[in-house]
Design a protein around this motif. Structure first.
Motif, PDB file in Angstrom:
ATOM      1  N   THR A 177       0.059  -7.157   4.748  1.00 30.00           N
ATOM      2  CA  THR A 177       0.058  -5.829   4.131  1.00 30.00           C
ATOM      3  C   THR A 177       1.250  -5.027   4.633  1.00 30.00           C
ATOM      4  O   THR A 177       1.581  -5.082   5.825  1.00 30.00           O
ATOM      5  CB  THR A 177      -1.244  -5.067   4.460  1.00 30.00           C
TER       6      THR A 177
ATOM      7  N   ARG B 297       2.473  -1.039   4.490  1.00 26.53           N
ATOM      8  CA  ARG B 297       2.094   0.336   4.139  1.00 26.53           C
ATOM      9  C   ARG B 297       3.346   1.207   4.086  1.00 26.53           C
ATOM     10  O   ARG B 297       4.118   1.244   5.045  1.00 26.53           O
ATOM     11  CB  ARG B 297       1.085   0.899   5.143  1.00 26.53           C
TER      12      ARG B 297
ATOM     13  N   ASP C 201       4.049  -2.673   8.843  1.00 23.62           N
ATOM     14  CA  ASP C 201       3.394  -3.908   8.388  1.00 23.62           C
ATOM     15  C   ASP C 201       2.420  -4.379   9.456  1.00 23.62           C
ATOM     16  O   ASP C 201       2.448  -3.927  10.604  1.00 23.62           O
ATOM     17  CB  ASP C 201       4.420  -4.998   8.054  1.00 23.62           C
ATOM     18  N   ASP C 202       1.524  -5.305   9.061  1.00 23.61           N
ATOM     19  CA  ASP C 202       0.496  -5.808   9.977  1.00 23.61           C
ATOM     20  C   ASP C 202       0.831  -7.193  10.508  1.00 23.61           C
ATOM     21  O   ASP C 202      -0.061  -7.933  10.928  1.00 23.61           O
ATOM     22  CB  ASP C 202      -0.869  -5.832   9.283  1.00 23.61           C
TER      23      ASP C 202
ATOM     24  N   ARG D 258       0.878  -1.173   0.000  1.00 23.68           N
ATOM     25  CA  ARG D 258       0.000   0.000   0.000  1.00 23.68           C
ATOM     26  C   ARG D 258       0.917   1.225   0.000  1.00 23.68           C
ATOM     27  O   ARG D 258       1.446   1.618   1.029  1.00 23.68           O
ATOM     28  CB  ARG D 258      -0.909   0.006   1.229  1.00 23.68           C
TER      29      ARG D 258
ATOM     30  N   SER E  51       4.561   5.172   3.126  1.00 17.12           N
ATOM     31  CA  SER E  51       4.179   6.546   2.802  1.00 17.12           C
ATOM     32  C   SER E  51       5.426   7.420   2.766  1.00 17.12           C
ATOM     33  O   SER E  51       6.338   7.245   3.580  1.00 17.12           O
ATOM     34  CB  SER E  51       3.176   7.097   3.825  1.00 17.12           C
TER      35      SER E  51
END
Length: 368
Positions: free
Chosen positions: A304, A306, A322-323, A267, A308
């Motif tokens: 996932t 992420r 991360d998850d 993401r 940014s």
């Protein structure tokens, strides 16, 4: 849940489930007094196999416990059903599973111990030709183990090639952007230094010509002066636009890195206005994301990741989370140490922490 479903659909897992289902059909030939215990042992073996096959590779301890349990249950069935052949098939399945967890020496040693125990059980039950039966079992086990071993090697080689290819694609994207940036800068300099210089000289000559009383009243001189001024302004605008358009396309390069990985899903959010002109900075950001992708897939079992990237007053902020779930305290291995060294070389700072789900959180701040 999705990861477990994906693992269940793998050919090896489906083959194991089909084999256990076929083995269960042989239980109908057992005496009534042995059938309940044998059925319970086989059901427990099937549960252990499913736990082993569906559990993430990071669950090393549960998978080893399942492997030990399966071995004990296979020997128990050898004791309960010596003449049905259930245990022989289960030991072949066990070796195929053990290859995924144990070292080659560990698999060979454990298989020899199990086959010796199986041989002794056959001798105890006075089974005909126990040594021959044991040697036949060892042959099938070796065949299954080698097939799984080479299948794993082929799969690892394929994944490694996919990662190398993604790395090359990402590097090529950065090199192409860097080459375009260099060409823009070269064109901007040429326009500014050559065309701008000659147009300035033309303006000075036209100004001198307009100061002559003979040509001062002519419209052609006035129009030429106006056009030269406008053209010089236009060239300055083009040069400024070429310089403002510089910047490497990190989004394409990062997505190329994540493309071959089945998980974690990337993401990516790069804020508007983020521009990276320096190829060294772009390369460092790319390698940081690459290392986090690898760690999330290999160690955190994350679904996932992420990423940014945005501008701050003091520079640039890269946030990665991360998850997955970390086990114990964060340990800086070679990967995280390499990230810290890259950040330090750029004059930035790095912070490590845990995400809300228990995964890894990384914050990198680079100076402007």
């Amino acid at each position: 849940m999705w990861t477990a479903l994906t693992r269940f659909r793998e050919p090896m897992t489906l083959a194991g489930v089909f084999t256990l289902a076929a083995v269960s059909l042989g239980l109908r030939f057992l005496p009534a007094e042995v059938l309940p215990a044998a059925a319970a042992a086989l059901a427990a073996y099937a549960l252990g196999f499913l736990l082993f096959a569906l559990a993430p590779e990071t669950w090393q301890r549960p998978r080893r416990i399942a492997l030990v349990t399966m071995a004990c249950l296979a020997l128990l069935l050898a004791w309960l059903t010596p003449r049905v052949g259930t245990a022989q098939v289960l030991l072949v399945v066990w070796v195929a599973c053990a290859v995924n967890v144990l070292s080659p020496r560990g698999v060979v040693g454990a298989a020899l111990v199990l086959n010796v125990a199986f041989y002794l059980l056959m001798v105890h039950h006075r089974f005909g030709a126990p040594l021959t039966m044991t040697l036949i079992n060892i042959g099938f086990q070796a065949l299954a183990g080698l097939c799984v071993h080479y299948a794993r090697r082929a799969e690892d080689s394929r994944d490694q090639l996919a990662l190398v290819n993604a790395d090359l694609l990402a590097t090529r994207a950065l090199l192409a952007d860097s080459a375009r940036d260099a060409e823009r800068l070269r064109v901007a300099r040429e326009l500014h230094d050559v065309a701008g210089h000659k147009l300035t000289a033309m303006k000075l000559n036209l100004r001198a010509l307009a100061s002559d009383p003979v040509f001062a009243a002519r419209d052609e001189v006035r129009i030429a002066q106006q056009l030269s001024t406008e053209l010089l302004d236009d060239i300055r605008s083009v040069v400024q636009a070429l310089r403002d358009a510089r910047g490497l396309n990190l989004q394409t390069a990062i997505r190329a890195l994540a493309a071959p990985l089945p998980r974690p899903a990337l993401r990516l959010a790069i804020a508007d206005g983020v521009k990276v002109d320096d190829p060294a900075v772009a390369e460092s950001l790319l390698r940081i994301v690459q290392e986090c992708l690898t760690n999330a897939a290999r160690h955190a079992n994350a679904d996932t990741l992420r990423v940014s990237l945005k501008n701050e007053d003091a520079g640039m902020h890269l946030h990665i989370e991360d998850d997955g779930r970390l086990k114990g305290r964060i340990h800086e291995g070679n990967g995280l140490s390499g990230i810290r060294e890259r950040v330090a070389a750029l004059g930035g700072e790095m912070q490590l922490g845990s995400s809300a789900s228990g995964g890894l959180r990384l914050d990198v701040r680079l100076p402007a």
